[in-house]
Design a protein around this motif. Structure first.
Motif, PDB file in Angstrom:
ATOM      1  N   GLU A 144      -8.452   3.631 -13.401  1.00  0.00           N
ATOM      2  CA  GLU A 144      -6.777   4.033 -14.100  1.00  0.00           C
ATOM      3  C   GLU A 144      -5.876   4.272 -13.397  1.00  0.00           C
ATOM      4  O   GLU A 144      -5.099   3.662 -13.788  1.00  0.00           O
ATOM      5  N   ILE A 145      -6.202   4.742 -12.141  1.00  0.00           N
ATOM      6  CA  ILE A 145      -4.989   4.181 -11.219  1.00  0.00           C
ATOM      7  C   ILE A 145      -4.748   2.450 -10.722  1.00  0.00           C
ATOM      8  O   ILE A 145      -3.165   2.144 -10.648  1.00  0.00           O
ATOM      9  N   SER A 146      -5.455   2.201 -10.718  1.00  0.00           N
ATOM     10  CA  SER A 146      -5.250   0.628 -10.605  1.00  0.00           C
ATOM     11  C   SER A 146      -4.311  -0.293 -12.062  1.00  0.00           C
ATOM     12  O   SER A 146      -3.847  -0.731 -11.732  1.00  0.00           O
ATOM     13  N   PHE A 147      -4.568   0.895 -12.813  1.00  0.00           N
ATOM     14  CA  PHE A 147      -3.649   0.095 -14.036  1.00  0.00           C
ATOM     15  C   PHE A 147      -1.592   0.214 -13.778  1.00  0.00           C
ATOM     16  O   PHE A 147      -1.527  -0.382 -14.678  1.00  0.00           O
ATOM     17  N   ASN A 148      -2.195   0.880 -12.560  1.00  0.00           N
ATOM     18  CA  ASN A 148      -0.686   1.452 -12.554  1.00  0.00           C
ATOM     19  C   ASN A 148       0.060   0.070 -11.463  1.00  0.00           C
ATOM     20  O   ASN A 148       0.718   0.536 -11.628  1.00  0.00           O
ATOM     21  N   ALA A 149      -0.336  -0.783 -11.054  1.00  0.00           N
ATOM     22  CA  ALA A 149      -0.220  -1.511 -10.658  1.00  0.00           C
ATOM     23  C   ALA A 149      -0.521  -3.233 -10.722  1.00  0.00           C
ATOM     24  O   ALA A 149      -2.200  -2.785 -11.499  1.00  0.00           O
ATOM     25  N   ASP A 150      -0.274  -3.923 -10.117  1.00  0.00           N
ATOM     26  CA  ASP A 150      -1.291  -4.936 -10.610  1.00  0.00           C
ATOM     27  C   ASP A 150      -1.880  -5.586  -9.489  1.00  0.00           C
ATOM     28  O   ASP A 150      -1.988  -4.828  -9.015  1.00  0.00           O
ATOM     29  N   ARG A 151      -2.977  -6.493 -10.467  1.00  0.00           N
ATOM     30  CA  ARG A 151      -4.021  -7.012  -8.667  1.00  0.00           C
ATOM     31  C   ARG A 151      -3.034  -7.264  -7.366  1.00  0.00           C
ATOM     32  O   ARG A 151      -4.391  -7.172  -6.625  1.00  0.00           O
ATOM     33  N   PHE A 152      -2.100  -6.988  -7.158  1.00  0.00           N
ATOM     34  CA  PHE A 152      -1.331  -7.799  -6.291  1.00  0.00           C
ATOM     35  C   PHE A 152      -0.911  -6.299  -5.049  1.00  0.00           C
ATOM     36  O   PHE A 152      -0.075  -6.501  -3.909  1.00  0.00           O
ATOM     37  N   GLY A 153      -0.737  -5.567  -6.533  1.00  0.00           N
ATOM     38  CA  GLY A 153      -0.236  -4.014  -6.084  1.00  0.00           C
ATOM     39  C   GLY A 153       0.900  -3.900  -6.107  1.00  0.00           C
ATOM     40  O   GLY A 153       1.761  -3.453  -5.665  1.00  0.00           O
ATOM     41  N   ASP A 154       1.577  -4.381  -6.829  1.00  0.00           N
ATOM     42  CA  ASP A 154       3.149  -4.905  -7.091  1.00  0.00           C
ATOM     43  C   ASP A 154       3.277  -4.027  -8.405  1.00  0.00           C
ATOM     44  O   ASP A 154       2.318  -3.541  -9.611  1.00  0.00           O
ATOM     45  N   SER A 155       4.023  -2.171  -7.957  1.00  0.00           N
ATOM     46  CA  SER A 155       4.259  -1.413  -8.849  1.00  0.00           C
ATOM     47  C   SER A 155       4.584  -1.942 -10.299  1.00  0.00           C
ATOM     48  O   SER A 155       5.293  -2.400 -10.663  1.00  0.00           O
ATOM     49  N   GLU A 177       9.809  -4.832   2.126  1.00  0.00           N
ATOM     50  CA  GLU A 177       8.694  -4.508   2.930  1.00  0.00           C
ATOM     51  C   GLU A 177       6.815  -4.635   1.998  1.00  0.00           C
ATOM     52  O   GLU A 177       6.575  -5.479   2.429  1.00  0.00           O
ATOM     53  N   GLU A 178       7.184  -4.334   0.914  1.00  0.00           N
ATOM     54  CA  GLU A 178       6.846  -4.277  -0.474  1.00  0.00           C
ATOM     55  C   GLU A 178       6.113  -5.397  -0.857  1.00  0.00           C
ATOM     56  O   GLU A 178       5.475  -5.648  -1.229  1.00  0.00           O
ATOM     57  N   LEU A 179       7.527  -5.780  -1.143  1.00  0.00           N
ATOM     58  CA  LEU A 179       7.509  -6.974  -1.612  1.00  0.00           C
ATOM     59  C   LEU A 179       6.492  -8.407  -0.397  1.00  0.00           C
ATOM     60  O   LEU A 179       5.446  -9.052  -0.991  1.00  0.00           O
ATOM     61  N   LYS A 180       6.966  -8.189   0.950  1.00  0.00           N
ATOM     62  CA  LYS A 180       6.098  -9.052   1.925  1.00  0.00           C
ATOM     63  C   LYS A 180       4.792  -8.993   2.062  1.00  0.00           C
ATOM     64  O   LYS A 180       4.079  -9.861   2.152  1.00  0.00           O
ATOM     65  N   GLU A 181       3.942  -7.462   1.834  1.00  0.00           N
ATOM     66  CA  GLU A 181       2.498  -7.219   1.248  1.00  0.00           C
ATOM     67  C   GLU A 181       2.249  -7.501  -0.012  1.00  0.00           C
ATOM     68  O   GLU A 181       0.842  -8.556   0.351  1.00  0.00           O
ATOM     69  N   THR A 182       3.003  -7.726  -0.746  1.00  0.00           N
ATOM     70  CA  THR A 182       2.592  -8.615  -2.094  1.00  0.00           C
ATOM     71  C   THR A 182       2.213  -9.876  -1.833  1.00  0.00           C
ATOM     72  O   THR A 182       1.135 -10.665  -2.249  1.00  0.00           O
ATOM     73  N   GLU A 242       1.719 -11.564   0.266  1.00  0.00           N
ATOM     74  CA  GLU A 242       0.825 -11.905   1.988  1.00  0.00           C
ATOM     75  C   GLU A 242      -0.773 -11.486   1.421  1.00  0.00           C
ATOM     76  O   GLU A 242      -2.011 -12.418   1.752  1.00  0.00           O
ATOM     77  N   LYS A 243      -0.521 -10.743  -0.281  1.00  0.00           N
ATOM     78  CA  LYS A 243      -1.699 -10.181  -0.369  1.00  0.00           C
ATOM     79  C   LYS A 243      -2.548 -11.654  -2.154  1.00  0.00           C
ATOM     80  O   LYS A 243      -3.559 -11.680  -1.622  1.00  0.00           O
ATOM     81  N   MET A 244      -1.523 -12.132  -1.994  1.00  0.00           N
ATOM     82  CA  MET A 244      -1.836 -13.427  -3.202  1.00  0.00           C
ATOM     83  C   MET A 244      -2.850 -13.951  -2.973  1.00  0.00           C
ATOM     84  O   MET A 244      -3.238 -15.012  -3.560  1.00  0.00           O
ATOM     85  N   GLY A 245      -2.626 -14.437  -1.450  1.00  0.00           N
ATOM     86  CA  GLY A 245      -3.376 -15.215  -0.704  1.00  0.00           C
ATOM     87  C   GLY A 245      -4.289 -14.692  -0.424  1.00  0.00           C
ATOM     88  O   GLY A 245      -5.894 -15.674  -0.411  1.00  0.00           O
ATOM     89  N   HIS A 246      -4.474 -13.450  -0.225  1.00  0.00           N
ATOM     90  CA  HIS A 246      -6.395 -13.182   0.401  1.00  0.00           C
ATOM     91  C   HIS A 246      -6.444 -11.446   0.309  1.00  0.00           C
ATOM     92  O   HIS A 246      -5.487 -11.337   0.999  1.00  0.00           O
ATOM     93  N   LEU A 247      -6.972 -11.432  -1.026  1.00  0.00           N
ATOM     94  CA  LEU A 247      -7.202  -9.951  -0.988  1.00  0.00           C
ATOM     95  C   LEU A 247      -8.300  -8.983  -0.344  1.00  0.00           C
ATOM     96  O   LEU A 247      -9.369  -9.765  -0.381  1.00  0.00           O
ATOM     97  N   LYS A 248      -8.138  -8.231   0.479  1.00  0.00           N
ATOM     98  CA  LYS A 248      -9.139  -7.789   1.500  1.00  0.00           C
ATOM     99  C   LYS A 248      -9.826  -6.469   1.011  1.00  0.00           C
ATOM    100  O   LYS A 248      -7.632  -5.333   0.784  1.00  0.00           O
ATOM    101  N   GLN A 249     -10.545  -5.828   1.208  1.00  0.00           N
ATOM    102  CA  GLN A 249     -10.396  -4.473   0.363  1.00  0.00           C
ATOM    103  C   GLN A 249     -10.975  -3.409   1.817  1.00  0.00           C
ATOM    104  O   GLN A 249     -11.571  -3.995   2.400  1.00  0.00           O
ATOM    105  N   GLU A 250     -10.152  -2.520   2.694  1.00  0.00           N
ATOM    106  CA  GLU A 250     -10.632  -1.859   3.808  1.00  0.00           C
ATOM    107  C   GLU A 250     -11.526  -1.129   3.337  1.00  0.00           C
ATOM    108  O   GLU A 250     -11.363  -0.072   2.550  1.00  0.00           O
ATOM    109  N   SER A 251     -12.940  -1.015   4.536  1.00  0.00           N
ATOM    110  CA  SER A 251     -13.746  -0.195   4.680  1.00  0.00           C
ATOM    111  C   SER A 251     -13.474   1.493   4.537  1.00  0.00           C
ATOM    112  O   SER A 251     -12.456   1.306   6.055  1.00  0.00           O
TER     113      SER A 251
END
Length: 999
Positions: free
Chosen positions: A824-835, A843-848, A850-859
């Motif tokens: 449910e929470i993931s639907f509030n942003a796209d798959r790259f984390g953009d709100s 800063e968030e745009l830069k992170e987005t 970077e994520k577009m190339g390689h998405l990683k999940q932190e444990s």
């Protein structure tokens, strides 16, 4: 008059012009539900949720406060769901007027129905008479002595309604639910409240018995006693009924207004209806409970470098009263008055309704008490009893007697009511609650002309440091005063709220003023609830000596002195039972044991116990307390304030316990030492504070040349939301925990210090502390990063504050997400984390990108399994039956310093010992809300904790020397870590002397 009988207010009048007063009141289109609908569809389901929170049924997943749908609901949501279903049915099948039901659901909030004058003992007598039960029979005795254990296997000692059900179910006139409607029950209860004599009340209760089954009667008894305890507060009912219901109740204290003016949830209160109203009782602001550190209290009051001033007021020992004054058009230049207590009980009949009211104990002296031009006002203050002969206040408990005496003789020299005003909330038609305290005080000074020792403005002192608090506190202790209240002069008035802007400081927390005395146990009281069935508190006495004996010789007799119920462990209770087994006798009010025990009040037998014991058969206990206070409830005329059990004196018997004369000598010596002792304050470090001129508050038509400045919140984005901030913020900008709390409060939110203190609390953290890890491990609460708070505020500013937008949670906002909410929470942003809901920063745009190339999940990091299991086992142990406060508050006023083995051996500090026992004690203290410090120089330290098995005698001696040489600082208790563990196990703070490090 029986001690637990309540006399109804004879002045209460029923308003017969309701249609004129409430022209838009709703009317139901059908008869009200049967009374049994309440207990079948509301009371019983809510009680079941309270008794047994929902477990994990097969195929269901446990979900936290914000979980929805098939995934499951938490207890709070289940309660809301039960209430919402009942209200929805009522609206559909009955109509929009829910007031008849709410009067029975929330009987303690119904100010329109006076008290019944019936408590447990009176109801028990009536039921024995109605059911024709022999008083000497087992059931008769169980009803009349409901606090005592049953004579057989009768359960529910201490639960009167439960005891009634047990007996009623054996003799029911009905087994099926009765036919009485809610309206009929209300009609009978109105008659019951007006009836003033037992022979008038008994027929009404007999009709209930004939027409109700045992379940209905049990709930009816709870309604009469106003002790529902269904697990849902009035706040929950109000919030389900209407979004503005709680606010309207705060400003009016009227359940009827809440039901009749807010019957449509789609129609909100207008802005002008959200403030207090003249001649309408409101729920006053309350002072927050004391923290142990004065510095922390000052910080929490939001003092700033630009304006670090806070105010110190003496806390008065009286009754909180609000005074309303309005013009009286029936008399030229006349004024009419109304007085209400904090609990919304009207006292106008006692203090007067006008200047010329001959029965007014106060108002007849107020003809010249107001400045010219003052037409109407609302004052907040404390009504105290003042003794003109001693020119000093009289302790609490004599106020009504003094007021009645003043009515009879307004010019007597005896004790009289004195109204000390400390706030003004309304002046000449203007609501002042949103102005600062500084501005309100300035208006108060201009509006009133004090009348000496009858009607005065309560003084205050300006301060900036913690040292000034201690100086004032020592002064009020010397004068036997109640304590202090610290106030933020920049704060608005917060209706029906306990807030950090007002904080109380009591000398009870300063242990150096305590006494430790050896007294004789002479009586016992049965507890209620978890304590039911056992003696949970004790009446203690002082031995009568030769000088106080009428017979000349020293008799086996004690005078009642104090009641002690705190500080006992389960083993303490067991040991007292062991030494007194078979020696207790039931107290007979008709034949009191005056040869052995003397109570106060003569025939009234004040503080009479349930059971008594001869002094020679009893035990001697050592108790300590905050101070000695006068009291007419004990034969000594004095008593201990907040006494706590210290230890059992096995080495003493009643003949060697403290005698009356010995106590008086001790008290005299202590007072003399107190007079001789001087408190030196280091003034060299105290900066002189330049008092800033108060800007006067200007009311239209009062002083047109000046304008008042309103220092209100910067926004309302968090209005009606509750928060528990657990850690500081590190990103996107650094903010301390206190700064985050200030941000929340400045934007309309409320701050609590536990996640269970209020419904729907939003937990804020981004660092895994012990509290955060525990909350995360429970798996039923979302934990949100502080960045979400800052994003909401920033977005609100960008929208010019017009939207009060609460942003939806995004994955980047979540520190921990409960099971089932991730998607449910993931639907509030796209798959790259953009709100989708807010503006993105650079800063968030830069992170987005970077994520577009390689998405990683932190444990997620996990806690050490063995340590967490041991911590969990420790903190989840059930507290002893004598414990009543939430376990998470057990150490809340204490500052603890834990000594590591490295530190005590002289090694360099900063590296904690791997000793698991000390670590467990440290974590337990955190769970109990203690403040932990890593600096021995902290002036607020109350306890230094050592693992005695790890410390040598030389190390302990060295540590004692370090503590003793701390200049100008209190000497803390030096105890072993067992003190923390045993206090937690027993659910009460145990005496430190039992756990002193002896080496």
């Amino acid at each position: 008059m029986d001690s637990d009988e309540v006399v109804p207010d004879p002045t209460h009048k029923v308003d017969e012009n309701l249609d004129e007063k409430y022209p838009n009141r709703p009317h139901n289109h059908a008869p009200t539900f049967a009374f049994h609908e309440l207990y079948l569809n509301l009371f019983n389901p809510l009680s079941e949720i309270k008794k047994k929170p929902p477990g994990l049924a097969p195929g269901r997943r446990k979900v936290g406060p914000q979980g929805k749908g098939a995934a499951g609901l938490n207890p709070y949501e289940l309660r809301r769901d039960v209430i919402a279903r009942f209200i929805s049915r009522w609206r559909k099948d009955v109509g929009d007027d829910i007031y008849p039901a709410f009067r029975l659901i929330l009987p303690d909030k119904d100010r329109d129905r006076p008290m019944y004058g019936m408590k447990e003992k009176i109801i028990g007598k009536m039921l024995v008479k109605i059911m024709k039960i022999n008083k000497e029979s087992e059931d008769g005795s169980n009803l009349l002595n409901w606090k005592l254990p049953g004579q057989s296997s009768t359960p529910m000692a201490g639960d009167f309604a439960g005891r009634c059900y047990d007996i009623l179910s054996k003799r029911p006139l009905r087994t099926e639910p009765g036919d009485m409607t809610i309206d009929e029950v209300n009609e009978k209860l109105d008659k019951l409240s007006i009836a003033s004599k037992e022979d008038q009340q008994t027929p009404i209760l007999a009709e209930f018995y004939r027409r109700m089954n045992p379940d209905e009667l049990t709930w009816l008894i709870r309604i009469i006693l106003r002790q529902m305890k269904v697990g849902a507060t009035e706040r929950t009912f109000f919030n389900v009924w209407h979004p503005d219901a709680e606010n309207l109740y705060s400003i009016s204290s009227s359940l009827r207004r809440v039901c009749w003016e807010l019957h449509d949830p789609n129609i909100r209160l207008e802005a002008e209806d959200r403030g207090i109203t003249l001649m309408q009782c409101f729920q006053p602001q309350l002072a927050q409970f004391q923290m142990h550190s004065f510095d922390k209290m000052i910080t929490r009051m939001r003092t700033t470098e630009d304006d670090p001033v806070f105010w110190i007021e003496e806390k008065m020992d009286g009754e909180r009263i609000q005074l309303h004054m309005a013009p009286d058009n029936s008399v030229p230049g006349g004024r009419k008055f109304c007085f209400w207590s904090r609990k919304a009980k009207e006292y106008t009949y006692l203090y007067g309704n006008g200047i010329y009211d001959e029965n007014g104990a106060l108002t007849r002296h107020l003809e010249d008490a107001f400045a010219d031009g003052v037409r109407s006002l609302i004052l907040d203050g404390e009504m105290v009893t003042w003794d003109p002969e001693q020119d000093a206040p009289v302790p609490f408990g004599t106020l009504k007697t003094a007021a009645l005496a003043e009515q009879r003789n307004p010019f007597s020299k005896g004790p009289r009511p004195l109204f000390r005003v400390f706030d003004i909330l309304h002046l000449n038609g203007t609501d002042l609650t949103r102005y600062t305290l500084r501005d309100r005080r300035n208006a108060l000074k201009k509006a009133l002309r004090p009348v000496r020792r009858r009607f005065e403005i309560h003084p205050y002192e300006e301060a900036t440091t913690a040292a000034e608090i201690e100086t004032c506190l020592r002064k009020v202790v010397a004068e036997a005063s109640e304590g202090l209240v610290l106030k933020n002069p920049r704060s608005p008035y917060r209706l029906n709220e306990r807030h950090d802007d007002w904080m109380k400081v009591k000398p009870d927390y300063m242990t150096e003023f305590g006494e430790s005395l050896d007294v004789v146990v002479i009586g016992g009281y049965y507890g209620q609830g978890h304590r039911g069935g056992n003696l949970s508190s004790f009446l203690c006495g002082l031995r009568v000596d030769d000088s106080h004996s009428s017979q000349g010789a020293e008799p086996e007799k004690c005078w009642s002195f104090c009641k002690v119920g705190g500080g006992f462990t389960a083993s303490d209770y067991q040991e007292i039972r062991h030494h007194t087994e078979g020696k207790w006798k039931k107290w007979d009010p008709k034949k009191p044991p005056t040869n052995f025990i003397e109570l106060a009040g003569g025939g009234a037998q004040h503080e009479r116990p349930d059971m008594w014991i001869k002094p020679s058969d009893s035990v001697v206990v050592c108790v300590k307390a905050a101070s000695v206070a006068t009291s007419d409830q004990f034969r000594m005329g004095l008593t201990l304030r907040f006494p706590r059990f210290k230890k059992l004196r096995k080495d003493k018997n009643w003949k060697t316990a403290l005698s009356i004369q010995e106590f008086l000598d001790l008290k005299s010596n202590a007072e003399q030492e107190h007079q001789d002792k001087k408190f030196d304050v280091d003034n060299s470090r105290k900066k002189r504070v330049k008092r800033t001129a108060m800007r006067p508050l200007t009311i239209a038509g009062y002083d047109e040349k000046e304008n008042a400045e309103y220092l209100g919140p910067s926004g309302h984005v968090f209005a009606h939301l509750n928060f528990f901030v657990m850690t500081e913020a590190n990103a996107p900008e650094k903010k301390s925990k206190a700064e985050l709390e200030q941000l929340v409060k400045a934007n309309g939110g409320k701050i609590y210090q536990t996640n269970t203190a209020a419904p729907d609390i939003i937990c804020i953290a981004e660092r895994r502390t012990v509290k955060v890890a525990s909350l995360q491990k429970s798996g039923d609460t979302n934990i949100v990063r502080p960045s979400w708070l800052m994003d909401c505020v920033k977005q609100n500013i960008k929208d010019a504050g017009l939207s009060d937008l609460i942003l939806p949670f995004e994955p980047r906002h979540m520190f921990f997400t409960i099971e089932g909410r991730d998607e449910e929470i993931s639907f509030n942003a796209d798959r790259f984390g953009d709100s989708y809901a807010r503006d993105t920063t650079v800063e968030e745009l830069k992170e987005t990108l970077e994520k577009m190339g390689h998405l990683k999940q932190e444990s997620e990091h996990t806690l050490d399994c063995r340590t967490s299991k041991r911590i969990e086992a420790l903190i989840q142990r059930k507290v002893d039956s004598g414990y009543t406060a939430p376990c998470g508050w057990l150490f809340r006023d204490l500052v603890l310093y834990f000594v590591t083995s490295n530190e005590s051996s002289g090694e360099e500090n900063g590296r904690w010992s791997p000793n698991l026992g000390l670590t467990l004690a440290q974590n337990t203290a955190r769970f109990g809300a203690a403040s932990l410090t890593t600096s021995l120089d902290n002036p607020g330290i109350t306890h230094v904790i050592v693992d005695q098995d790890m410390a040598s005698s030389l190390q302990v001696v060295s540590l004692r020397g370090s503590l003793a040489t701390r200049p100008g600082k209190k000497l803390p208790h030096l105890v072993s870590s067992k003190w923390v563990e045993e206090s937690w196990k027993n659910g009460t703070l145990l005496d430190e002397e039992r756990f002193q490090v002896r080496r």
